[in-house]
Design a protein around this motif. Structure first.
Motif, PDB file in Angstrom:
ATOM      1  N   THR A 198      -5.626  -3.583   4.070  1.00  0.00           N
ATOM      2  CA  THR A 198      -4.912  -4.380   5.225  1.00  0.00           C
ATOM      3  C   THR A 198      -3.806  -3.618   6.349  1.00  0.00           C
ATOM      4  O   THR A 198      -2.871  -3.168   4.875  1.00  0.00           O
ATOM      5  CB  THR A 198      -5.575  -5.789   5.082  1.00  0.00           C
ATOM      6  OG1 THR A 198      -4.609  -6.070   6.367  1.00  0.00           O
ATOM      7  CG2 THR A 198      -4.077  -6.497   4.511  1.00  0.00           C
ATOM      8  N   SER A 199      -4.046  -3.752   6.977  1.00  0.00           N
ATOM      9  CA  SER A 199      -2.686  -3.074   8.185  1.00  0.00           C
ATOM     10  C   SER A 199      -1.879  -4.415   8.245  1.00  0.00           C
ATOM     11  O   SER A 199      -0.474  -3.474   8.583  1.00  0.00           O
ATOM     12  CB  SER A 199      -2.681  -1.791   8.987  1.00  0.00           C
ATOM     13  OG  SER A 199      -3.827  -3.151  10.136  1.00  0.00           O
ATOM     14  N   ASP A 205       0.875  -1.015   0.355  1.00  0.00           N
ATOM     15  CA  ASP A 205       0.301  -0.090  -0.460  1.00  0.00           C
ATOM     16  C   ASP A 205       0.864   1.317   0.026  1.00  0.00           C
ATOM     17  O   ASP A 205       1.233   1.567   0.812  1.00  0.00           O
ATOM     18  CB  ASP A 205      -0.612   0.203   1.252  1.00  0.00           C
ATOM     19  CG  ASP A 205      -1.787   0.813   1.322  1.00  0.00           C
ATOM     20  OD1 ASP A 205      -1.833   2.290   0.266  1.00  0.00           O
ATOM     21  OD2 ASP A 205      -2.587   1.237   2.278  1.00  0.00           O
ATOM     22  N   SER A 206       0.837   2.447  -1.355  1.00  0.00           N
ATOM     23  CA  SER A 206       1.648   3.735  -0.641  1.00  0.00           C
ATOM     24  C   SER A 206       0.889   4.513   0.402  1.00  0.00           C
ATOM     25  O   SER A 206       2.038   5.265   0.463  1.00  0.00           O
ATOM     26  CB  SER A 206       1.234   3.820  -2.743  1.00  0.00           C
ATOM     27  OG  SER A 206       0.083   4.413  -3.061  1.00  0.00           O
ATOM     28  N   ARG A 207       0.125   4.262   0.725  1.00  0.00           N
ATOM     29  CA  ARG A 207      -0.577   4.810   1.805  1.00  0.00           C
ATOM     30  C   ARG A 207      -0.412   4.252   3.327  1.00  0.00           C
ATOM     31  O   ARG A 207      -0.611   5.507   4.330  1.00  0.00           O
ATOM     32  CB  ARG A 207      -1.865   5.296   1.724  1.00  0.00           C
ATOM     33  CG  ARG A 207      -1.948   6.032   0.364  1.00  0.00           C
ATOM     34  CD  ARG A 207      -3.720   6.500  -0.065  1.00  0.00           C
ATOM     35  NE  ARG A 207      -4.200   7.041  -0.926  1.00  0.00           N
ATOM     36  CZ  ARG A 207      -5.152   7.631  -1.175  1.00  0.00           C
ATOM     37  NH1 ARG A 207      -5.960   7.416  -0.325  1.00  0.00           N
ATOM     38  NH2 ARG A 207      -5.298   8.078  -2.808  1.00  0.00           N
ATOM     39  N   GLY A 208       0.653   3.099   3.651  1.00  0.00           N
ATOM     40  CA  GLY A 208       0.779   2.777   4.503  1.00  0.00           C
ATOM     41  C   GLY A 208       2.052   1.578   4.959  1.00  0.00           C
ATOM     42  O   GLY A 208       2.511   1.481   3.273  1.00  0.00           O
ATOM     43  N   SER A 209       2.059   0.813   5.525  1.00  0.00           N
ATOM     44  CA  SER A 209       2.600  -0.265   6.033  1.00  0.00           C
ATOM     45  C   SER A 209       1.879  -1.507   5.141  1.00  0.00           C
ATOM     46  O   SER A 209       3.089  -2.112   5.408  1.00  0.00           O
ATOM     47  CB  SER A 209       3.201  -0.466   7.033  1.00  0.00           C
ATOM     48  OG  SER A 209       2.538  -0.026   7.972  1.00  0.00           O
ATOM     49  N   GLY A 210       1.297  -1.414   5.367  1.00  0.00           N
ATOM     50  CA  GLY A 210      -0.059  -2.697   4.973  1.00  0.00           C
ATOM     51  C   GLY A 210       0.141  -3.112   3.848  1.00  0.00           C
ATOM     52  O   GLY A 210       1.121  -2.367   3.033  1.00  0.00           O
ATOM     53  N   ASN A 258     -15.847  -7.524   8.159  1.00  0.00           N
ATOM     54  CA  ASN A 258     -15.226  -7.425   9.490  1.00  0.00           C
ATOM     55  C   ASN A 258     -13.870  -7.531   9.824  1.00  0.00           C
ATOM     56  O   ASN A 258     -13.921  -7.608  11.798  1.00  0.00           O
ATOM     57  CB  ASN A 258     -16.765  -8.846   9.883  1.00  0.00           C
ATOM     58  CG  ASN A 258     -18.037  -7.872   9.734  1.00  0.00           C
ATOM     59  OD1 ASN A 258     -18.769  -6.750   9.979  1.00  0.00           O
ATOM     60  ND2 ASN A 258     -18.662  -9.061   9.424  1.00  0.00           N
ATOM     61  N   GLU A 259     -13.392  -7.978   9.256  1.00  0.00           N
ATOM     62  CA  GLU A 259     -11.794  -8.491   9.867  1.00  0.00           C
ATOM     63  C   GLU A 259     -11.004  -6.920  10.814  1.00  0.00           C
ATOM     64  O   GLU A 259     -11.174  -5.988   9.810  1.00  0.00           O
ATOM     65  CB  GLU A 259     -10.951  -8.946   8.502  1.00  0.00           C
ATOM     66  CG  GLU A 259     -11.478  -9.867   7.813  1.00  0.00           C
ATOM     67  CD  GLU A 259     -11.565 -11.161   8.961  1.00  0.00           C
ATOM     68  OE1 GLU A 259     -10.713 -11.649   9.176  1.00  0.00           O
ATOM     69  OE2 GLU A 259     -12.612 -11.804   8.880  1.00  0.00           O
ATOM     70  N   ASP A 260     -10.920  -7.154  12.151  1.00  0.00           N
ATOM     71  CA  ASP A 260     -10.060  -6.041  12.435  1.00  0.00           C
ATOM     72  C   ASP A 260      -8.665  -4.847  11.764  1.00  0.00           C
ATOM     73  O   ASP A 260      -9.019  -4.328  11.780  1.00  0.00           O
ATOM     74  CB  ASP A 260      -9.602  -6.382  13.954  1.00  0.00           C
ATOM     75  CG  ASP A 260     -10.766  -6.572  15.122  1.00  0.00           C
ATOM     76  OD1 ASP A 260     -11.963  -6.652  13.935  1.00  0.00           O
ATOM     77  OD2 ASP A 260     -10.656  -7.214  15.726  1.00  0.00           O
ATOM     78  N   ASP A 261      -8.042  -6.054  11.137  1.00  0.00           N
ATOM     79  CA  ASP A 261      -7.351  -5.507  10.649  1.00  0.00           C
ATOM     80  C   ASP A 261      -7.161  -5.125   8.788  1.00  0.00           C
ATOM     81  O   ASP A 261      -6.123  -4.558   8.087  1.00  0.00           O
ATOM     82  CB  ASP A 261      -5.488  -6.207  10.253  1.00  0.00           C
ATOM     83  CG  ASP A 261      -5.813  -7.983  10.275  1.00  0.00           C
ATOM     84  OD1 ASP A 261      -7.071  -7.911   9.368  1.00  0.00           O
ATOM     85  OD2 ASP A 261      -5.300  -8.539   9.127  1.00  0.00           O
ATOM     86  N   VAL A 262      -8.456  -4.680   8.405  1.00  0.00           N
ATOM     87  CA  VAL A 262      -8.671  -4.892   6.948  1.00  0.00           C
ATOM     88  C   VAL A 262      -9.766  -2.976   7.369  1.00  0.00           C
ATOM     89  O   VAL A 262     -10.264  -3.488   8.160  1.00  0.00           O
ATOM     90  CB  VAL A 262      -9.741  -5.837   6.274  1.00  0.00           C
ATOM     91  CG1 VAL A 262     -10.367  -5.038   4.855  1.00  0.00           C
ATOM     92  CG2 VAL A 262      -8.833  -6.504   6.435  1.00  0.00           C
ATOM     93  N   HIS A 263      -8.388  -1.773   6.788  1.00  0.00           N
ATOM     94  CA  HIS A 263      -9.375  -0.873   6.704  1.00  0.00           C
ATOM     95  C   HIS A 263     -10.557  -0.092   5.847  1.00  0.00           C
ATOM     96  O   HIS A 263     -10.553   0.791   6.106  1.00  0.00           O
ATOM     97  CB  HIS A 263      -8.668   0.065   7.645  1.00  0.00           C
ATOM     98  CG  HIS A 263      -7.662   0.285   6.789  1.00  0.00           C
ATOM     99  ND1 HIS A 263      -6.123  -0.763   6.753  1.00  0.00           N
ATOM    100  CD2 HIS A 263      -7.108   1.152   5.304  1.00  0.00           C
ATOM    101  CE1 HIS A 263      -4.620  -0.289   5.371  1.00  0.00           C
ATOM    102  NE2 HIS A 263      -5.656   0.591   4.566  1.00  0.00           N
ATOM    103  N   PHE A 264      -9.873  -0.801   4.928  1.00  0.00           N
ATOM    104  CA  PHE A 264     -10.737  -0.027   3.434  1.00  0.00           C
ATOM    105  C   PHE A 264     -10.790  -1.511   2.640  1.00  0.00           C
ATOM    106  O   PHE A 264     -10.634  -2.149   2.362  1.00  0.00           O
ATOM    107  CB  PHE A 264     -10.282   0.841   2.446  1.00  0.00           C
ATOM    108  CG  PHE A 264     -11.082   1.180   1.439  1.00  0.00           C
ATOM    109  CD1 PHE A 264     -11.883   1.948   1.535  1.00  0.00           C
ATOM    110  CD2 PHE A 264     -10.324   0.749   0.228  1.00  0.00           C
ATOM    111  CE1 PHE A 264     -12.619   2.260   0.224  1.00  0.00           C
ATOM    112  CE2 PHE A 264     -11.863   1.162  -0.941  1.00  0.00           C
ATOM    113  CZ  PHE A 264     -12.322   1.679  -0.608  1.00  0.00           C
ATOM    114  N   THR A 265     -12.435  -1.314   2.336  1.00  0.00           N
ATOM    115  CA  THR A 265     -12.926  -2.821   1.547  1.00  0.00           C
ATOM    116  C   THR A 265     -14.127  -1.354  -0.007  1.00  0.00           C
ATOM    117  O   THR A 265     -14.716  -0.778   0.776  1.00  0.00           O
ATOM    118  CB  THR A 265     -14.078  -3.719   1.845  1.00  0.00           C
ATOM    119  OG1 THR A 265     -15.339  -2.957   2.545  1.00  0.00           O
ATOM    120  CG2 THR A 265     -13.167  -4.407   2.442  1.00  0.00           C
TER     121      THR A 265
END
Length: 284
Positions: free
Chosen positions: A265-266, A225-230, A249-256
């Motif tokens: 995902t982070s 991800d160019s905008r983060g470390s994930g 509903n996955e905690d480490d998925v911040h956008f769908t």
């Protein structure tokens, strides 16, 4: 050294516009929209595009109208790209180029038939970007550095040339680092985070899948991800068997995306990334 670019007066088309735009990357000079003189056609410092009935790269004459009626579709832009030595890569990387060649050489009716659509549908693909920019280009007999249309043309030309000339390097980079993940019913292409990272980490992944001949097997692309470390995850060829809203509903998925074609995902753990990709799969 080119001192002036001359192209035809009257109505403007994508061919002459883009041919001029690409040539501006080599010679950022004024563009004159007029009939060329015999002196222009003999002067190597005057580039004559899409008019003049001559193709002579040594004299910077790039017209195609003298070619036989049944000649493979070739426009002024084709000739300029050939002159710069990037035509073959442009044909491989720019899917719009062959369409532009057909449209300019064969017209809208034959082009629509070649594309497998009707003429009316083809016309609906135009937008104010096409209409306004070409109309403004046609409205002046000369375009000089610093003027809005000239500057837009230079940006378009530079972006086009940069894309063509750097994508080959990016593809080589992808080939050296990408991995194919195998799942029970499909495959995914994974691009790991590297140091340094390319400007567009996901660029070239689709081409690499095609190069591997895995278009029917790879359903997902996973890339830094160019905008983060994930990592980002998206469908390959918009295959709906990958439905990333299943990860909502996955905690480490911040956008769908609501349409299900992409997720972020982070997580940077390989096993977790594979787990998320597997969870997004839904049999057709």
């Amino acid at each position: 050294m080119i001192k002036t670019i001359v192209t035809h007066p009257g109505g403007a088309h994508k061919d002459d516009f883009l041919a001029c735009a690409v040539l501006l990357t080599q010679a950022p000079v004024a563009i004159e929209r007029r009939d060329p003189t015999e002196a222009d056609l003999k002067a190597p410092d005057v580039a004559v595009l899409d008019i003049g009935h001559q193709h002579d790269a040594a004299l910077c004459n790039f017209d195609h109208h003298q070619l036989p009626r049944d000649h493979v579709p070739t426009c002024a832009l084709s000739l300029v790209l050939q002159h710069l030595g990037i035509y073959q890569d442009a044909r491989e990387f720019c899917s719009w180029l062959e369409v532009a060649e057909w449209f300019d050489c064969r017209g809208p009716v034959d082009t629509a038939e070649w594309l497998g659509m009707d003429r009316e549908t083809l016309g609906k693909l135009n937008s104010p970007l096409d209409i306004t920019i070409l109309r403004r280009f046609a409205s002046q007999t000369e375009h000089k550095p610093g003027e809005p249309i000239w500057e837009i043309m230079r940006m378009i030309g530079q972006d086009t040339v940069d894309y063509i000339t750097t994508l080959r390097t990016r593809l080589d980079f992808v080939a050296a680092h990408a991995e194919v993940w195998e799942f029970e019913n499909f495959k995914a292409l994974f691009m790991p985070r590297t140091a340094p990272m390319p400007d567009e980490a996901s660029s070239g992944l689709g081409y690499h899948v095609e190069k591997l001949g895995l278009e029917e097997e790879v359903l997902a692309l996973v890339y830094p991800d160019s905008r983060g470390s994930g990592y980002g995850m998206r469908r390959f060829n918009d295959d709906t068997r990958m439905e990333f809203t299943r990860l909502d509903n996955e905690d480490d998925v911040h956008f769908t995306h609501a349409r299900g074609f992409i997720a972020k995902t982070s997580s940077a753990e390989i096993d977790r990334l594979k787990e998320l990709v597997a969870m997004a799969y839904q049999p057709s």
